[in-house]
Each structure stands twice: as C-alpha cells, then as structure tokens.
Design an enzyme around this catalytic site. Structure first.
Site, PDB file in Angstrom:
ATOM      1  N   CYS A  40       6.392 -11.462 -23.669  1.00 25.50           N
ATOM      2  CA  CYS A  40       7.280 -12.537 -24.117  1.00 25.50           C
ATOM      3  C   CYS A  40       6.613 -13.911 -24.108  1.00 25.50           C
ATOM      4  CB  CYS A  40       8.537 -12.570 -23.251  1.00 25.50           C
ATOM      5  SG  CYS A  40       9.557 -11.085 -23.410  1.00 25.50           S
ATOM      6  N   HIS A  52      11.015 -19.421 -25.669  1.00 20.51           N
ATOM      7  CA  HIS A  52      11.198 -17.984 -25.849  1.00 20.51           C
ATOM      8  C   HIS A  52      12.665 -17.643 -25.634  1.00 20.51           C
ATOM      9  CE1 HIS A  52      11.126 -13.738 -25.390  1.00 20.51           C
ATOM     10  NE2 HIS A  52      11.320 -13.781 -24.075  1.00 20.51           N
ATOM     11  N   ASN A  85      16.479 -10.471 -27.587  1.00 18.46           N
ATOM     12  CA  ASN A  85      15.116 -10.815 -27.172  1.00 18.46           C
ATOM     13  C   ASN A  85      14.133  -9.979 -27.973  1.00 18.46           C
ATOM     14  OD1 ASN A  85      12.663 -11.198 -25.914  1.00 18.46           O
ATOM     15  ND2 ASN A  85      13.384 -10.780 -23.848  1.00 18.46           N
TER      16      ASN A  85
END
Length: 348
Positions: free
Chosen positions: A113, A275, A305
């Site tokens: 990520c 993010h 996500n």
C-alpha cells in the site's frame, strides 16, 4: 535538474461494483458494519483468469493518451503490485509485452500500500541519472484471489446458499476481506519543464519488526514445498488496532519530516493525497496535521482499498475533473505492509 512531475494519468477498474450488502450473502457482515469502520460502500473484482497486467494495460493506455505520448516514447516501466500473476516473473514485463513495448526495462517493486511514495522517489532517481526521460508508473491489484468468498453465490451465478463451512471461513476473515478491491492506476512522469516544479523531497521508511500487523503468513520459500501451506495461511491477516495506531502515528510524523526536508510549511500544501486504506485513518492523520477535510480527497467509498493503485486512481480522477492543476503543491502519503511508509512533496 528539476524533479519529476506528472504529465499524464489513467485508471481502470474491472467489472461491476459489489456493494457491502451483497457481501452479506457470503459472510456475516452488512453495510452498517463495514461503512462506519472504513468508509467503503462498494468495490470491484477482477474476473477469473484476469490479472494485474490486464488491468494495467488499460490504465496505461489512458495515461499515455492524456500525456499525448506514444508508447514508443516510454523509456522505463515501474510496476507496483502485491498481487502479481506469478511468483515470478514480475508483472512489469508482462505489461510491456501487452502494451507493445518489448525491450523497455520494467522494474517491479513490492511496497504494497506504500508503493507510490517509494516508486515516485525511484522514478525521480532514474530520471536524474539519465536512465529515462519518460517513465510509466503503474499500481495495480487483483485482490480477488485472496478473497475467501463463495464466488458463485456472491456474483449471482448460482441460486444456492453458501455452505456452513464457506460462510464460516469467509466470516473468519471478514476484517480484511471487506476492505480490498481491484483496479489499476497509471502515471506518466518526466522532469518538470519549469523552475520550482517537480519532486521537491521524499522520505520513506521500512520496519520489518511490525511485519505481522498486516501480512500473508504463508511462508512460501521458507518451506521446502511452499505449496503445502494451509489455506488460512494464504489469506491476509491483520492486527487492526495495532495497524491503525501505527498509521496515525507514523504518517503525520513522515509528513512533517518531508516538509522540513523541503523547507515547506504544511499550510502551503494544496492537496494531501493519501493512500485509501480507511477513511478513519485518514481523518485521524488530517486532524493530527491540523488540515481541513477539503484538502484531503477520498474515493475509498467507490473502490475500497486497491493497495498500490489507490493513489494513481485518485490522482487520475482529480486531474480529469480539474481539482488537481498545474502549479499546485501536493503531498503524497502512504503506509503499508512491511511496514513501509513514506511521503513525497511534488509541485505538479
């Protein structure tokens, strides 16, 4: 030499959106359980047999079109994913072949990520060192392979209900399963053509002591027969409270670090593009930095996500709708498995 900046962007998400309520068909969950914890309302998943390089081709083509650049002008590919088609080779070479640029060097990175802050810094170094002029940076994920669902039930391909075992297995892993979605984002990067623009500074960190805060515990090549690991060990596991604490502690700190390095005040930054892991995390980071919500855009409600893809997808949306404009100062920030975390400052 001025640092790199963004000259083109594109993104792609596969299939139709899968809502929170649809997930309740295959595990014990609901929109009322998911949305307050994460901000997520829906996500997309790749089809069986579809991989990250397939998603990346479409995103890359859109990025090249927006940059008004022919694919033959790409000098280097940086491909970020934690869900590649194969244990090896990496997906960057596959993207190059599918895009029609065989022979162009492709570097695969795995910062999960946090990939974009690392990748932007790497791209800047390649450009400054003369290895490349035009760099195609891609983040793409196909998390569907991790998901513990009875897929035929979830997608409405069968009238049956999940078995007790299927339902229990999915529910056991719901803490991570509800968070992730699939997609790809691509950026075309090159050295800025004006003074004061481009990458101003970057700060990145890694700390393997916190590896078990979010990881896939299956040992792979620590085992003589890596394929014999248990099914459970191939599904992501997360220590949610510990990971939340790490994110809300480390991200404000690294933003302050990069601002100090660049000699920039937090108040001077136009956008904090974070993010998209969890809206609660980003709200806490924003509050710690004393930044207004209007400066911290979010699209996690639509996509979930998408790991390495979240930042380039959001950048593409903002460039196309006019929010992200030439001359603005942007702070990118991200934390992911490893742990890896970082922040970069760029005047676009």
């Amino acid at each position: 030499m001025p640092g790199i900046t963004i000259v083109g962007s594109g993104h792609h998400v596969p299939g139709r959106p899968i809502t929170n309520d649809e997930l309740s068909k295959v595990m014990d969950t609901s929109d009322a359980w998911i949305r307050p914890r994460s901000g997520i309302e829906q996500r997309h998943y790749v089809a069986e047999g579809e991989g990250v390089s397939d998603l990346a081709v479409i995103a890359a083509q859109r990025a090249l079109e927006s940059a008004e650049l022919d694919k033959s002008e790409i000098d280097y590919v940086i491909f970020a994913t934690m869900t590649p088609e194969h244990a090896f080779p990496g997906s960057g070479a596959l993207l190059g072949a599918k895009l029609g640029i065989p022979g162009v060097p492709a570097l695969d990175i795995r910062q999960q990520c946090a990939a974009m802050t690392f990748a932007i810094q790497v791209a800047d170094g390649l450009c400054a060192g003369g290895a490349a002029k035009n760099i195609l940076l891609v983040g793409a994920e196909a998390h569907a392979g991790f998901m513990p669902f009875a897929w035929d039930v979830l997608l409405g391909e069968s009238d049956r209900a999940p078995t007790e075992e299927e339902y229990a297995f999915a529910t056991k892993h719901r803490g991570t399963a509800v968070l992730f979605g699939d997609g790809a984002g691509a950026l075309v990067l090159r050295a800025a053509d004006r003074d004061g623009a481009g990458l101003l500074a970057g700060v990145n960190h890694s700390d393997g002591r916190a590896v078990d805060q979010i990881w896939v515990p299956g040992g792979m090549f620590t085992k003589r027969h890596y394929w014999n690991a248990s099914i459970d060990s191939h599904v992501p596991t997360m220590k949610g409270k510990e990971l939340f604490k790490s994110a809300v502690t480390l991200l404000p700190k690294v933003v302050r670090e990069v601002c100090e390095k660049a000699g920039v005040a937090i108040s001077e930054i136009d956008w904090f593009i974070a993010h998209q892991a969890n809206d609660r995390i980003n709200a806490s980071v924003r509050q710690a930095l004393r930044v207004g919500p209007e400066k911290v855009p979010s699209n996690i409600a639509k996509y979930g996500n998408t790991s390495a893809a979240t930042i380039p997808i959001l950048v593409d949306e903002m460039m196309r709708d006019g929010r992200l404009r030439r001359g603005q100062l942007v702070c990118f920030l991200a934390l992911g498995a490893g742990l890896n975390w970082g922040s970069v400052l760029m005047r676009v």
